[in-house]
Design a protein around this motif. Structure first.
Motif, PDB file in Angstrom:
ATOM      1  N   GLU A  70       8.633  -0.335  -1.102  1.00  0.00           N
ATOM      2  CA  GLU A  70       7.777  -1.498  -1.326  1.00  0.00           C
ATOM      3  C   GLU A  70       7.022  -1.877  -0.051  1.00  0.00           C
ATOM      4  O   GLU A  70       5.833  -2.202  -0.101  1.00  0.00           O
ATOM      5  CB  GLU A  70       8.620  -2.683  -1.815  1.00  0.00           C
ATOM      6  CG  GLU A  70       7.928  -4.036  -1.798  1.00  0.00           C
ATOM      7  CD  GLU A  70       6.722  -4.132  -2.731  1.00  0.00           C
ATOM      8  OE1 GLU A  70       5.994  -5.147  -2.634  1.00  0.00           O
ATOM      9  OE2 GLU A  70       6.489  -3.209  -3.552  1.00  0.00           O
ATOM     10  N   GLY A  71       7.695  -1.833   1.091  1.00  0.00           N
ATOM     11  CA  GLY A  71       7.040  -2.174   2.345  1.00  0.00           C
ATOM     12  C   GLY A  71       5.884  -1.237   2.656  1.00  0.00           C
ATOM     13  O   GLY A  71       4.802  -1.669   3.076  1.00  0.00           O
ATOM     14  N   MET A  72       6.093   0.056   2.437  1.00  0.00           N
ATOM     15  CA  MET A  72       5.038   1.037   2.693  1.00  0.00           C
ATOM     16  C   MET A  72       3.891   0.893   1.695  1.00  0.00           C
ATOM     17  O   MET A  72       2.710   0.974   2.058  1.00  0.00           O
ATOM     18  CB  MET A  72       5.628   2.448   2.627  1.00  0.00           C
ATOM     19  CG  MET A  72       6.608   2.754   3.742  1.00  0.00           C
ATOM     20  SD  MET A  72       7.315   4.427   3.570  1.00  0.00           S
ATOM     21  CE  MET A  72       8.345   4.506   5.040  1.00  0.00           C
TER      22      MET A  72
ATOM     23  N   ALA B  89      -0.068  -0.131   2.401  1.00  0.00           N
ATOM     24  CA  ALA B  89      -1.181   0.699   1.951  1.00  0.00           C
ATOM     25  C   ALA B  89      -2.135  -0.092   1.058  1.00  0.00           C
ATOM     26  O   ALA B  89      -3.357   0.132   1.082  1.00  0.00           O
ATOM     27  CB  ALA B  89      -0.661   1.927   1.218  1.00  0.00           C
ATOM     28  N   GLU B  90      -1.583  -1.008   0.268  1.00  0.00           N
ATOM     29  CA  GLU B  90      -2.395  -1.797  -0.659  1.00  0.00           C
ATOM     30  C   GLU B  90      -2.886  -3.107  -0.047  1.00  0.00           C
ATOM     31  O   GLU B  90      -3.530  -3.911  -0.726  1.00  0.00           O
ATOM     32  CB  GLU B  90      -1.583  -2.080  -1.924  1.00  0.00           C
ATOM     33  CG  GLU B  90      -1.233  -0.815  -2.699  1.00  0.00           C
ATOM     34  CD  GLU B  90      -0.381  -1.089  -3.927  1.00  0.00           C
ATOM     35  OE1 GLU B  90       0.057  -2.252  -4.104  1.00  0.00           O
ATOM     36  OE2 GLU B  90      -0.141  -0.140  -4.704  1.00  0.00           O
ATOM     37  N   ARG B  91      -2.557  -3.336   1.219  1.00  0.00           N
ATOM     38  CA  ARG B  91      -3.010  -4.520   1.963  1.00  0.00           C
ATOM     39  C   ARG B  91      -2.633  -5.821   1.245  1.00  0.00           C
ATOM     40  O   ARG B  91      -3.456  -6.689   0.995  1.00  0.00           O
ATOM     41  CB  ARG B  91      -4.522  -4.459   2.203  1.00  0.00           C
ATOM     42  CG  ARG B  91      -4.951  -3.275   3.045  1.00  0.00           C
ATOM     43  CD  ARG B  91      -6.419  -3.300   3.352  1.00  0.00           C
ATOM     44  NE  ARG B  91      -6.787  -2.161   4.182  1.00  0.00           N
ATOM     45  CZ  ARG B  91      -8.036  -1.924   4.640  1.00  0.00           C
ATOM     46  NH1 ARG B  91      -9.010  -2.775   4.335  1.00  0.00           N
ATOM     47  NH2 ARG B  91      -8.281  -0.872   5.383  1.00  0.00           N
ATOM     48  N   ARG B  92      -1.342  -5.915   0.918  1.00  0.00           N
ATOM     49  CA  ARG B  92      -0.822  -7.120   0.279  1.00  0.00           C
ATOM     50  C   ARG B  92       0.534  -7.459   0.873  1.00  0.00           C
ATOM     51  O   ARG B  92       1.139  -6.658   1.593  1.00  0.00           O
ATOM     52  CB  ARG B  92      -0.680  -6.907  -1.232  1.00  0.00           C
ATOM     53  CG  ARG B  92       0.277  -5.786  -1.617  1.00  0.00           C
ATOM     54  CD  ARG B  92       0.498  -5.707  -3.110  1.00  0.00           C
ATOM     55  NE  ARG B  92       1.305  -4.548  -3.497  1.00  0.00           N
ATOM     56  CZ  ARG B  92       2.629  -4.491  -3.402  1.00  0.00           C
ATOM     57  NH1 ARG B  92       3.326  -5.537  -2.939  1.00  0.00           N
ATOM     58  NH2 ARG B  92       3.288  -3.401  -3.784  1.00  0.00           N
ATOM     59  N   ALA B  93       1.009  -8.658   0.586  1.00  0.00           N
ATOM     60  CA  ALA B  93       2.334  -9.057   1.062  1.00  0.00           C
ATOM     61  C   ALA B  93       3.411  -8.356   0.248  1.00  0.00           C
ATOM     62  O   ALA B  93       3.295  -8.249  -0.975  1.00  0.00           O
ATOM     63  CB  ALA B  93       2.514 -10.558   0.952  1.00  0.00           C
ATOM     64  N   PRO B  94       4.452  -7.841   0.887  1.00  0.00           N
ATOM     65  CA  PRO B  94       5.530  -7.182   0.146  1.00  0.00           C
ATOM     66  C   PRO B  94       6.352  -8.153  -0.677  1.00  0.00           C
ATOM     67  O   PRO B  94       6.479  -9.329  -0.325  1.00  0.00           O
ATOM     68  CB  PRO B  94       6.378  -6.531   1.240  1.00  0.00           C
ATOM     69  CG  PRO B  94       6.120  -7.369   2.446  1.00  0.00           C
ATOM     70  CD  PRO B  94       4.704  -7.838   2.343  1.00  0.00           C
ATOM     71  N   GLN B  95       6.908  -7.654  -1.760  1.00  0.00           N
ATOM     72  CA  GLN B  95       7.797  -8.434  -2.614  1.00  0.00           C
ATOM     73  C   GLN B  95       9.191  -7.817  -2.532  1.00  0.00           C
ATOM     74  O   GLN B  95       9.493  -6.831  -3.192  1.00  0.00           O
ATOM     75  CB  GLN B  95       7.298  -8.430  -4.070  1.00  0.00           C
ATOM     76  CG  GLN B  95       5.898  -8.996  -4.249  1.00  0.00           C
ATOM     77  CD  GLN B  95       5.806 -10.452  -3.855  1.00  0.00           C
ATOM     78  OE1 GLN B  95       6.651 -11.261  -4.272  1.00  0.00           O
ATOM     79  NE2 GLN B  95       4.812 -10.804  -3.065  1.00  0.00           N
ATOM     80  N   TRP B  96      10.020  -8.379  -1.671  1.00  0.00           N
ATOM     81  CA  TRP B  96      11.339  -7.778  -1.419  1.00  0.00           C
ATOM     82  C   TRP B  96      12.304  -8.060  -2.562  1.00  0.00           C
ATOM     83  O   TRP B  96      12.330  -9.153  -3.138  1.00  0.00           O
ATOM     84  CB  TRP B  96      11.915  -8.328  -0.118  1.00  0.00           C
ATOM     85  CG  TRP B  96      11.017  -8.236   1.063  1.00  0.00           C
ATOM     86  CD1 TRP B  96      10.525  -9.283   1.802  1.00  0.00           C
ATOM     87  CD2 TRP B  96      10.506  -7.044   1.675  1.00  0.00           C
ATOM     88  NE1 TRP B  96       9.747  -8.802   2.822  1.00  0.00           N
ATOM     89  CE2 TRP B  96       9.702  -7.446   2.771  1.00  0.00           C
ATOM     90  CE3 TRP B  96      10.637  -5.691   1.401  1.00  0.00           C
ATOM     91  CZ2 TRP B  96       9.048  -6.538   3.602  1.00  0.00           C
ATOM     92  CZ3 TRP B  96       9.982  -4.766   2.214  1.00  0.00           C
ATOM     93  CH2 TRP B  96       9.202  -5.186   3.303  1.00  0.00           C
ATOM     94  N   THR B  97      13.142  -7.088  -2.858  1.00  0.00           N
ATOM     95  CA  THR B  97      14.184  -7.263  -3.879  1.00  0.00           C
ATOM     96  C   THR B  97      15.588  -7.164  -3.304  1.00  0.00           C
ATOM     97  O   THR B  97      16.559  -7.449  -3.983  1.00  0.00           O
ATOM     98  CB  THR B  97      14.030  -6.191  -4.975  1.00  0.00           C
ATOM     99  OG1 THR B  97      14.193  -4.885  -4.398  1.00  0.00           O
ATOM    100  CG2 THR B  97      12.666  -6.284  -5.644  1.00  0.00           C
TER     101      THR B  97
END
Length: 247
Positions: free
Chosen positions: A231-233, A237-245
């Motif tokens: 998700e972090g990678m 790449a998508e230039r957005r904030a990660p959504q951690w699970t």
């Protein structure tokens, strides 16, 4: 009457020792309730960071000597003084120190990952003045955190230092005006909570490991197969904030 209060503030848990009349000294009840609060922090996936402070403008005066004389213990088996100083927590913990952090109070702050100190806070390990040593982590952790001779002066004289001095020695991450430590600590908690929970836990595990290189290899191997790393990678790449699970 509860001796420790908890409040959820976003993704942080604010934990407050609430015995202002006793300068938040730690008795058996405080140790048990603080230990329970830390268990709640660890168990809740919504909570990412803990902030520990004290009510009434004091962090903690340390061990409740009156309670100790009556046979009460301020320690929890396997978890140390206040149920904190030897606890192996996976989530970051920040001490917000107002007023006195003496003896076990200072040791609980040293048991946290970050410290925010009021300018006029007082940090001290006066145990030698009572025929004791700072056995809740003081004699172990303090010489690891600051220059040897300064640590020895604090340990051998039992005299306190203020928050400004603590900051200059690197003991405090932030030094702020009195009354602002909890707010600043919660701001730090927000910054930390933006990061991947598995990575935060791995950092803590490696740092406290006896063989840090071996621990680092183990933890990075676990992280590389986690959903959070992918998700972090992907988020980068998508230039957005990660959504951690946390998985």
């Amino acid at each position: 009457m509860n001796e420790v209060r908890t409040e959820r503030v976003g993704s942080a848990m604010l934990i407050t020792i609430d015995r202002p009349a006793a300068r938040n000294a730690v008795n058996a009840a405080v140790a048990a309730e603080l230990s329970a609060a830390l268990d709640e922090l660890e168990a809740s996936p919504e909570l990412r960071v803990g902030v520990l402070t004290g009510a009434g403008g004091t962090f903690s005066a340390g061990m409740d000597l009156k309670a100790a004389l009556q046979g009460e213990s301020p320690e929890i088996a396997g978890r140390g003084f206040g149920g904190l100083t030897e606890a192996e927590l996976t989530k970051p913990l920040i001490a917000a120190v107002e007023g006195f952090a003496m003896g076990g109070g200072f040791e609980m702050a040293l048991g946290c990952d970050l410290i925010v100190a009021a300018e006029d806070a007082k940090f001290g390990l006066p145990e030698v003045k009572r025929g004791l040593i700072a056995a809740g982590g003081g004699v172990v952790r303090l010489p690891e955190r600051i220059p040897h001779h300064i640590a020895m002066e604090i340990l051998l004289t039992g005299e306190p230092i203020d928050g400004v001095r603590a900051g200059s020695l690197g003991l405090a991450n932030r030094v702020v005006p009195a009354g602002e430590t909890a707010a600043v600590a919660l701001q730090l908690a927000e910054q930390i909570a933006l990061n991947a929970p598995l990575a935060l836990a791995a950092v803590k595990k490696v740092v406290r490991s006896a063989d840090r290189w071996a621990a680092q290899r183990t933890e990075i191997a676990r992280l590389m197969i986690s959903a959070d790393v992918r998700e972090g990678m992907t988020a980068f790449a998508e230039r957005r904030a990660p959504q951690w699970t946390g998985r």
